[in-house]
Design a protein around this motif. Structure first.
Motif, short mmCIF file in Angstrom:
data_model
loop_
_atom_site.label_atom_id
_atom_site.label_comp_id
_atom_site.label_asym_id
_atom_site.label_seq_id
_atom_site.Cartn_x
_atom_site.Cartn_y
_atom_site.Cartn_z
N GLU A 133 0.82 -1.22 0.00
CA GLU A 133 0.00 0.00 0.00
C GLU A 133 0.85 1.26 0.00
O GLU A 133 0.41 2.33 -0.44
N GLU A 140 -1.06 0.26 -7.61
CA GLU A 140 -2.37 -0.30 -7.96
C GLU A 140 -2.23 -1.64 -8.68
O GLU A 140 -2.97 -2.59 -8.40
N GLU A 194 -12.06 -4.56 -5.73
CA GLU A 194 -11.76 -3.13 -5.61
C GLU A 194 -10.36 -2.82 -6.15
O GLU A 194 -10.17 -1.85 -6.88
N LYS A 195 -9.38 -3.67 -5.80
CA LYS A 195 -8.00 -3.44 -6.24
C LYS A 195 -7.86 -3.62 -7.75
O LYS A 195 -7.11 -2.87 -8.42
N GLN A 197 -10.27 -3.12 -9.98
CA GLN A 197 -10.91 -1.96 -10.59
C GLN A 197 -9.98 -0.74 -10.57
O GLN A 197 -9.89 0.00 -11.56
N ASN A 198 -9.28 -0.55 -9.47
CA ASN A 198 -8.32 0.56 -9.37
C ASN A 198 -7.23 0.41 -10.44
O ASN A 198 -6.84 1.40 -11.08
N TRP A 199 -6.76 -0.81 -10.60
CA TRP A 199 -5.68 -1.04 -11.57
C TRP A 199 -6.18 -0.86 -13.00
O TRP A 199 -5.50 -0.26 -13.84
N ARG A 201 -8.40 1.07 -14.19
CA ARG A 201 -8.51 2.49 -14.55
C ARG A 201 -7.16 3.06 -14.95
O ARG A 201 -7.06 3.85 -15.90
N ILE A 202 -6.12 2.64 -14.27
CA ILE A 202 -4.77 3.11 -14.60
C ILE A 202 -4.26 2.41 -15.85
O ILE A 202 -3.58 3.02 -16.69
#
Length: 301
Positions: A133, A140, A194-195, A197-199, A201-202
């Motif tokens: 983190e 991400e 969640e993790k 989805q974060n990745w 987007r990047i």
């Protein structure tokens, strides 16, 4: 091809095999030395027998070699170790299409007590996520990788082949292609979703040259070696053993499920084991922990 050419051909293949074994299996330095010694012994035997063609090596030749070792007085455990080394090496040769037939198929390994798989405690796995983190780069992406390994119990080869089309995040499911191209559907935990989805987007903002979920900085699918290094990196930052590998997270996934009451058959399906006896090794870990807890806590234990 004369015997000297055979040995000259095999030696660089041994080097490449051992390099892959280190990255994919996380072999320790001592195990690596043992593998190399075993393979050097085998190559010497090939030379002594004047083998001039790899296709002449069959199961009878392998047995002759093992019997030769046995006559030298080596233990059953060492004999099994030699066979295990050869099994891995010939699988590598077959997978790389260097040989058309695996001569070691069908040979039985001497029966020995199984070594319990190495796994992390719940506190140790949380420590890995904690240091990830705070990562200054690729946070991400790496968190998504770590979560998928731990949430789904994937093999490293399975994770490298996951594509965008294999994800069903709304349903919380993942399609996995395992050994023998067998497909299984596994659930993805909420934190992992969640993790991911974060990745994603990047991922869309960078170079994308592959449908693979996890990409290198060049936009191509990440290699197994790179994934292995990522796991090792965060494990060491967390102050854990440098022998933590992607397969350690797979062992951890299975052990934690059983410790919390999951059915063995369910764990078998999630891991993609064709035989439940492969999964049962994790019950020994759980029983061992329960027995130790009883001894520590019960006044009459």
């Amino acid at each position: 091809m004369n015997p000297n050419e055979i040995t000259s051909k095999l030696k660089p293949l041994v080097d490449y095999f051992l390099e892959l074994a280190v990255f994919e299996w996380g072999l320790s330095e001592n195990t690596l030395i043992t593998y190399r010694r075993n393979l050097n012994s085998y190559i010497l035997f090939i030379s002594e027998k004047n083998i001039d063609d790899l296709t002449k090596i069959n199961s009878h030749f392998i047995l002759e070699y093992l019997l030769t070792l046995q006559k030298r007085g080596i233990s059953a455990r060492s004999l099994a170790q030699h066979l295990s080394t050869l099994r891995g090496f010939y699988k590598f040769l077959y997978d790389e299409q260097i040989i058309d037939k695996n001569p070691i198929d069908g040979l039985d390994t001497p029966r020995l007590s199984k070594k319990l798989p190495h796994f992390l405690t719940e506190g140790e796995i949380e420590q890995i996520f904690k240091v990830a983190e705070t990562s200054p780069r690729n946070k991400e992406r790496d968190l998504a990788i770590l979560e998928l390994f731990y949430s789904c119990g994937l093999r490293v080869s399975e994770l490298t082949h996951i594509t965008i089309h294999d994800l069903s995040l709304n349903e919380g499911m993942l399609r996995v292609r395992g050994k023998g191209d067998k497909v299984r559907i596994v659930p993805i935990g909420n934190v992992a979703i969640e993790k991911i989805q974060n990745w994603l987007r990047i991922r869309e903002t960078g170079k994308v040259k592959s449908s693979a979920v996890f990409l290198s900085k060049t936009g191509k699918s990440m290699s197994r070696v790179t994934l292995w290094r990522i796991i090792k990196h965060y494990a060491m930052l967390a102050g854990l053993s440098d022998r933590v590998t992607p397969h350690t997270l797979r062992h951890t996934f299975a052990t934690h499920l059983l410790n919390r009451g999951a059915d063995l058959r369910v764990v078998q399906e999630l891991l993609g084991h064709s035989n439940i006896s492969t999964t049962q090794i994790y019950t020994h870990v759980s029983v061992e922990r329960i027995t130790q807890a009883h001894k520590n806590a019960h006044p009459r234990a």
